[in-house]
Design an enzyme around this catalytic site. Structure first.
Site, PDB file in Angstrom:
ATOM      1  N   GLU A   1      -6.481   3.466  -5.916  1.00  0.00           N
ATOM      2  CA  GLU A   1      -7.778   3.510  -5.241  1.00  0.00           C
ATOM      3  C   GLU A   1      -8.377   4.874  -5.531  1.00  0.00           C
ATOM      4  O   GLU A   1      -7.803   5.897  -5.159  1.00  0.00           O
ATOM      5  CB  GLU A   1      -7.617   3.305  -3.733  1.00  0.00           C
ATOM      6  CG  GLU A   1      -8.967   3.107  -3.062  1.00  0.00           C
ATOM      7  CD  GLU A   1      -9.055   3.692  -1.667  1.00  0.00           C
ATOM      8  OE1 GLU A   1      -9.966   3.300  -0.935  1.00  0.00           O
ATOM      9  OE2 GLU A   1      -8.241   4.556  -1.310  1.00  0.00           O
TER      10      GLU A   1
ATOM     11  N   ASP B   1       0.849  -1.176   0.000  1.00  0.00           N
ATOM     12  CA  ASP B   1       0.000   0.000   0.000  1.00  0.00           C
ATOM     13  C   ASP B   1       0.890   1.233   0.000  1.00  0.00           C
ATOM     14  O   ASP B   1       1.895   1.274   0.712  1.00  0.00           O
ATOM     15  CB  ASP B   1      -0.857  -0.013   1.275  1.00  0.00           C
ATOM     16  CG  ASP B   1      -2.224   0.566   1.035  1.00  0.00           C
ATOM     17  OD1 ASP B   1      -2.322   1.531   0.262  1.00  0.00           O
ATOM     18  OD2 ASP B   1      -3.191   0.048   1.618  1.00  0.00           O
TER      19      ASP B   1
ATOM     20  N   ASP C   1      -3.242   4.423  -2.283  1.00  0.00           N
ATOM     21  CA  ASP C   1      -4.344   4.863  -1.440  1.00  0.00           C
ATOM     22  C   ASP C   1      -4.897   6.221  -1.873  1.00  0.00           C
ATOM     23  O   ASP C   1      -4.114   7.153  -2.106  1.00  0.00           O
ATOM     24  CB  ASP C   1      -3.830   4.947   0.009  1.00  0.00           C
ATOM     25  CG  ASP C   1      -4.929   5.137   1.021  1.00  0.00           C
ATOM     26  OD1 ASP C   1      -5.821   4.272   1.075  1.00  0.00           O
ATOM     27  OD2 ASP C   1      -4.899   6.141   1.759  1.00  0.00           O
TER      28      ASP C   1
ATOM     29  N   HIS D   1     -10.872  -3.886   3.038  1.00  0.00           N
ATOM     30  CA  HIS D   1     -10.832  -3.572   4.467  1.00  0.00           C
ATOM     31  C   HIS D   1     -11.658  -2.336   4.823  1.00  0.00           C
ATOM     32  O   HIS D   1     -11.667  -1.918   5.971  1.00  0.00           O
ATOM     33  CB  HIS D   1      -9.375  -3.352   4.884  1.00  0.00           C
ATOM     34  CG  HIS D   1      -8.793  -2.154   4.209  1.00  0.00           C
ATOM     35  ND1 HIS D   1      -8.540  -2.118   2.852  1.00  0.00           N
ATOM     36  CD2 HIS D   1      -8.469  -0.934   4.678  1.00  0.00           C
ATOM     37  CE1 HIS D   1      -8.080  -0.933   2.526  1.00  0.00           C
ATOM     38  NE2 HIS D   1      -8.019  -0.189   3.624  1.00  0.00           N
ATOM     39  N   ASP D   2     -12.305  -1.715   3.839  1.00  0.00           N
ATOM     40  CA  ASP D   2     -13.166  -0.552   4.092  1.00  0.00           C
ATOM     41  C   ASP D   2     -14.642  -0.888   3.888  1.00  0.00           C
ATOM     42  O   ASP D   2     -15.483   0.014   3.874  1.00  0.00           O
ATOM     43  CB  ASP D   2     -12.827   0.592   3.127  1.00  0.00           C
ATOM     44  CG  ASP D   2     -11.437   1.159   3.357  1.00  0.00           C
ATOM     45  OD1 ASP D   2     -10.937   1.090   4.497  1.00  0.00           O
ATOM     46  OD2 ASP D   2     -10.852   1.661   2.382  1.00  0.00           O
TER      47      ASP D   2
HETATM   48  O1  TEU Z   1      -9.824   4.737   1.909  1.00  0.00           O
HETATM   49  C1  TEU Z   1     -10.261   5.787   1.138  1.00  0.00           C
HETATM   50  C2  TEU Z   1     -11.689   6.122   1.082  1.00  0.00           C
HETATM   51  O2  TEU Z   1     -12.022   7.238   0.715  1.00  0.00           O
HETATM   52  C3  TEU Z   1     -12.760   5.224   1.449  1.00  0.00           C
HETATM   53  O3  TEU Z   1     -12.609   3.923   1.059  1.00  0.00           O
HETATM   54  C4  TEU Z   1     -13.081   5.423   2.873  1.00  0.00           C
HETATM   55  O4  TEU Z   1     -12.172   4.810   3.721  1.00  0.00           O
HETATM   56  C5  TEU Z   1     -14.432   4.834   3.157  1.00  0.00           C
HETATM   57  O5  TEU Z   1     -15.324   5.328   2.256  1.00  0.00           O
HETATM   58  C6  TEU Z   1     -14.875   5.217   4.519  1.00  0.00           C
HETATM   59  O6  TEU Z   1     -16.003   4.457   4.772  1.00  0.00           O
HETATM   60  C7  TEU Z   1      -8.460   4.626   2.095  1.00  0.00           C
HETATM   61  C8  TEU Z   1      -8.116   3.417   2.931  1.00  0.00           C
HETATM   62  O7  TEU Z   1      -8.485   2.258   2.227  1.00  0.00           O
HETATM   63  C9  TEU Z   1      -8.783   3.557   4.257  1.00  0.00           C
HETATM   64  O8  TEU Z   1      -8.605   2.407   5.043  1.00  0.00           O
HETATM   65  C10 TEU Z   1      -8.195   4.782   4.936  1.00  0.00           C
HETATM   66  O9  TEU Z   1      -8.880   5.045   6.123  1.00  0.00           O
HETATM   67  C11 TEU Z   1      -8.269   6.020   4.031  1.00  0.00           C
HETATM   68  O10 TEU Z   1      -7.902   5.764   2.694  1.00  0.00           O
HETATM   69  C12 TEU Z   1      -7.316   7.059   4.525  1.00  0.00           C
HETATM   70  O11 TEU Z   1      -5.996   6.651   4.270  1.00  0.00           O
END
Ligand code: TEU
Ligand code: CA
Length: 577
Positions: free
Chosen positions: A263, A98, A206, A338-339
């Site tokens: 992402e 990541d 990310d 993971h989100d």
């Molecule tokens: O996530 C980015 C993001 O905008 C979304 O997936 C967000 O976490 C989600 O909509 C909230 O419900 C990335 C990572 O995958 C996430 O784990 C981090 O918290 C975020 O960036 C910040 O780095």
């Protein structure tokens, strides 16, 4: 067939590999502190190899990095990372990491310097702005943008010492880097090289659509009634210099042979997507979120729910599958990370009666879509959301905690609203995919030693849903994943590079489509209901069923197909002689 086009771009390893995403904190703990670690990943490489995948750990749990060139001690050491890379190499597997560079931790030395004074040379590495004052004389932040992980709050954090606000879109602990500054971009390139030189073979980038921001810093439109802070992605994502910044990264990547996935939560425009992942595009592929947002109420935050059916799903697949074939782009196939909540609970049926069938049905669809496949840890077992009766205190994620705190305060004595908020946690929280991996039926599911307290509670269902059990059966969800992935790899021309054609788009219960090469056509049919259906969407072709989650059906030309609850089947067209 109206769309007879198949993929014509080059065949490359990163299109054909299977990626497995690991959440290191919840994978396997080897030193008895209740937190998964890099040694734990090394220990389970044979398991991953048997599944037929490469892997992609995120090495930082908090997405708030304070040192880009070291491993957080809770996960291990740089030497562990080197060993992991070496062990992967022996198995012909690769490590994707990541890359979290839209923001740093507020404890990163860059930020500590930046906030130390207005004159500090690193001041400009982040976004510092003066506040505003409204008609009544109240202090207001520079814009009305809300925090992503706490939508009731401002994305700007007041800094008493220097009397300015800094932009921190996700949480106060995650200040956004100012990519307009050339030194910031060079520092990021240096990090990218650092890990590639150590043997990492690619990156998940990310929130990479956030790195270019509109420099006018305007207020976002009022979408959410009754509050000052509003979603500001129209200004802080997909800014005018995004492609330029990504092309600079591409130049660095070109010195290596890599796999990259961006992402991009806020990319939706087809031209923008193709600019990023088309033939001249800087990234190999992007995570598009239309499927994972299908059950959100339009214009609302994720803490909302709206009904969806198979027509929505088909519309989404049709659009992205066709887009990449027609315009030389490339898809990343995923339905869980993971989100998100668990896909089985969200898109299928996780009841004891149907979970096995529904998980296999979802697998059938996943493995027959075009693009590079990403599986998230536990998806291969049909892991489910956390049990509904768990108290909110079991939810560890900062986003869930902020939401629950907000809802509890805002909705005192409004029982229906509180109940709705609880329901949203049950459906949408990110915690559902973060509970420890379920290895066996021993205490703590084999994730950590008996007697050790895991950092997050293990799902109660581990005695029934675990790797040990499923490895011993030829009929488990895990066995089904192995079979489907094998079928996919054995028929790359069709499933990875083939054409795509939706069948019966208006049917609300069934997602079905054909995949084809110049020489053959395959059919996938998935029943997204718990009902028996008579399905006539296949039309006038004869299909020999090859793989499914029930004893195989027969289907004769021109006849309807008897679909059983949550049935998912893959078949091969029989060419009349
Ligand atoms: O996530 C980015 C993001 O905008 C979304 O997936 C967000 O976490 C989600 O909509 C909230 O419900 C990335 C990572 O995958 C996430 O784990 C981090 O918290 C975020 O960036 C910040 O780095
Ligand atoms: Ca540990």
């Amino acid at each position: 067939m109206p769309h007879s086009k198949v993929v014509t771009t080059e065949r490359l390893w990163w299109k054909e590999c299977n990626v497995y995403q690991i959440y290191p904190a919840s994978f396997l703990d080897t030193n008895g502190d209740g937190i998964g670690d890099l040694r734990g990943i090394i220990e389970k490489l044979d398991y991953l190899q048997e599944l037929g995948v490469y892997k992609s750990p995120q090495v930082d749990m908090g997405y708030d990095i304070s040192d880009y060139k070291d491993i957080d001690p809770i996960y291990g050491t740089l030497k562990d990372a080197d060993d992991l890379i070496a062990e992967l190499g022996k198995r012909d597997m690769k490590l994707m990491m990541d890359l979290v560079v839209n923001h740093t931790s507020d404890q990163h030395p860059w930020f500590l310097e930046s906030r130390s004074s207005r004159e500090n040379p690193k001041r400009d590495w982040y976004f510092w702005k003066k506040g505003r004052v409204d008609e009544k004389g109240n202090q207001l932040p520079p814009t009305n943008w809300s925090r992503t992980l706490d939508t009731s709050k401002s994305a700007w954090e007041w800094d008493e010492k220097t009397g300015e606000y800094y932009l921190s879109i996700f949480s106060a602990g995650q200040p956004d880097l100012n990519w307009e500054n050339t030194d910031v971009r060079e520092a990021v390139h240096d990090i990218i090289r650092f890990w590639l030189d150590r043997g990492v073979r690619g990156y998940r980038m990310d929130v990479i659509d956030h790195i270019s921001k509109d420099q006018s810093f305007q207020d976002a439109e009022q979408k959410i009634p009754g509050q000052y802070c509003q979603p500001g992605e129209a200004f802080f994502a997909n800014g005018p210099r995004l492609t330029e910044y990504l092309q600079e990264i591409r130049k660095v990547l070109n010195e290596y042979d890599t796999i990259t996935v961006g992402e991009m939560p806020f990319i939706n425009d087809e031209d923008e997507i193709i600019r990023t992942v088309g033939l001249q595009g800087p990234l190999n592929m992007v995570f598009l979120f239309q499927l994972l947002n299908v059950d959100n109420q339009p214009g609302r935050t994720k803490w909302s729910y709206s009904e969806w059916d198979a027509t929505d799903m088909k519309r989404i697949h049709e659009r992205t599958q066709r887009l990449m074939i027609d315009r030389d782009g490339w898809n990343a196939i995923f339905c869980e990370n993971h989100d998100s909540p668990r896909s089985l609970t969200r898109f299928g049926d996780d009841s004891d009666e149907w979970r096995d069938y529904a998980a296999k049905m979802l697998c059938t669809k996943h493995c027959t879509l075009g693009g590079t496949s990403y599986i998230y840890q536990g998806q291969e077992l049909g892991m489910r959301n956390l049990p509904a009766h768990w108290q909110p205190s079991e939810y560890k994620d900062v986003e869930s905690q902020s939401y629950w705190k907000f809802a509890s305060a805002e909705f005192v004595n409004k029982h229906r609203k509180i109940e709705y908020a609880r329901k949203m946690m049950e459906l949408k929280a990110r915690d559902h995919t973060r509970s420890p991996m379920q290895w066996d039926a021993s205490p703590n599911a084999g994730f950590c030693k008996a007697g050790v307290q895991p950092w997050m509670r293990v799902n109660d269902d581990y005695p029934r849903i675990n790797v040990r059990d499923q490895s011993e059966s030829d009929h488990s969800v895990l066995a089904h994943w192995k079979n489907c992935l094998k079928l996919r790899s054995a028929n790359k021309d069709v499933f990875i590079y083939g054409g795509f054609e939706i069948l019966d788009p208006n049917n609300r219960d069934v997602v079905a489509y054909t995949r084809f090469s110049k020489h053959e056509t395959w059919v996938t049919v998935t029943n997204f209901t718990g009902k028996h259906l008579l399905y006539s969407g296949i039309g006038d072709i004869e299909v020999e069923w090859v793989l499914g989650n029930y004893p195989l059906n027969v289907h004769k030309r021109g006849e309807s197909l008897n679909l059983r609850p949550w049935e998912g089947i893959i078949g091969n067209e029989v060419i009349p002689n």
